[in-house]
Scaffold this active site. Sequence first.
Site, short mmCIF file in Angstrom:
data_model
loop_
_atom_site.label_atom_id
_atom_site.label_comp_id
_atom_site.label_asym_id
_atom_site.label_seq_id
_atom_site.Cartn_x
_atom_site.Cartn_y
_atom_site.Cartn_z
N HIS A 34 0.86 -1.20 0.00
CA HIS A 34 0.00 0.00 0.00
C HIS A 34 0.89 1.24 0.00
CE1 HIS A 34 -3.84 2.16 1.40
NE2 HIS A 34 -2.93 3.10 1.18
N HIS A 41 1.59 5.43 -1.73
CA HIS A 41 1.28 6.61 -2.55
C HIS A 41 2.59 7.20 -3.06
CE1 HIS A 41 -2.91 6.81 -1.01
NE2 HIS A 41 -2.35 6.27 0.08
N LYS A 84 -9.54 -0.06 -5.85
CA LYS A 84 -9.59 0.53 -4.51
C LYS A 84 -10.89 1.27 -4.26
CE LYS A 84 -7.87 2.39 -0.63
NZ LYS A 84 -6.66 3.10 -0.27
N HIS A 133 -10.53 1.29 1.68
CA HIS A 133 -10.34 2.30 2.73
C HIS A 133 -11.58 2.21 3.61
CE1 HIS A 133 -8.77 6.20 4.41
NE2 HIS A 133 -9.98 6.12 4.93
N HIS A 155 -4.75 -0.56 5.82
CA HIS A 155 -4.32 0.19 7.01
C HIS A 155 -5.29 0.08 8.19
CE1 HIS A 155 -6.97 3.05 5.04
NE2 HIS A 155 -6.05 3.45 4.19
N ASP A 173 1.42 2.73 3.50
CA ASP A 173 0.59 3.91 3.29
C ASP A 173 1.44 5.18 3.33
OD1 ASP A 173 -1.72 5.27 2.67
OD2 ASP A 173 -2.49 5.31 4.72
#
Length: 348
Positions: free
Chosen positions: A13, A15, A99, A136, A174, A247
């Site tokens: 995971h 970004h 996602k 999420h 997460h 994350d």
Amino acid sequence: MTSLRILRPDDWHLHVRDGAQLASVVPFTARQFARAIIMPNLKPPVTTVAMAAAYRDRILAALPAGSRFEPLMTLYLTDTTAPQEIRAAQASGFIFGAKLYPAGATTHSDAGVTAIEKIYPALEAMAECGLVFQVHGEVTDGEVDVFDRERVFIDRILTKVVERFKSLRIVFEHVTTREAVQFVQGARRGVAATITPQHLLLNRNAIFQGGIRPHNYCLPVLKREHDRQALIEAATAEDARFFLGTDSAPHARHSKETCCGSAGIFSAHAAIELYAEAFERAGRLDRLQAFASERGADFYGLPRNSDHIVLERAAWSPPAAYPFDKDELVPFRAGEQLAWRMIEERRA
Ligand code: DOR
Ligand code: ZN
């Protein structure tokens, strides 16, 4: 223990943003990890196979020369994601999940899903073709306390989805609460969770330590100490359902240190070291490899990596800031001491 050699890990995971920001951050991940699941919450979001292909090319172009890092792409689900797009994603060979961002839940989620029923056709297609559903897990209802949003999401939405789509493979991203850990432990096969370094190392006091600490603010927000302990137990147990997902979410300093600061903690500069610290404190460094390098690959049906990394017990401090395009970003634990340091494996 003063040194630890483990199979090279993957980040399930991550970004990395886009453009010049991408070039600033992706080398940190490529140095430690063989692969990473790349989150699709760009502006505009990565909603089609064509967009994911173009984004993948930009990531590959931003890698340091000689890097063998492999970006594993994802699609951003919207109210109108077509089942054909899902099937094309699965057939692409480079897209590994789709996602769910509930609309309004977090950074760049405004194009997200407004009601879970809207994506039932997409979920049906995902269950059929085997594309992983990444979640999420927070409700956005303004009446639900921000610390309860994950728990309420389990009751109102996730339980329903797990039951309705029995062959859908789901990663509850997460996880931050004891309830989420218990939910995953008790769920049917095909349900797993990622855990971040900050949720293993900090509880919510860290957001208010002597004053407000924007660099410890992420979503889902840090929780209570008993939640942190449940996450530690889950990560360090012999349980294939829990694996590494940093994350890591970089934001320019000025968008964190402001009256309405963005959510996200940048941890890619020291990701495996942070996990090593958490596992060592729990007396379970022997389980770090399973968590970081085995279970995620197994869940996604990909081969485990075959090369290794070495961690040495050697104190160092992340700098106050790293360059981030024309801005700078403040890394997790800036200026504080870390106990472990990753070194390249010495080749004989
Ligand atoms: O803290 C977060 N930051 N949580 C998310 O879900 C998104 C992420 C980001 O993209 O900045
Ligand atoms: Zn994220």
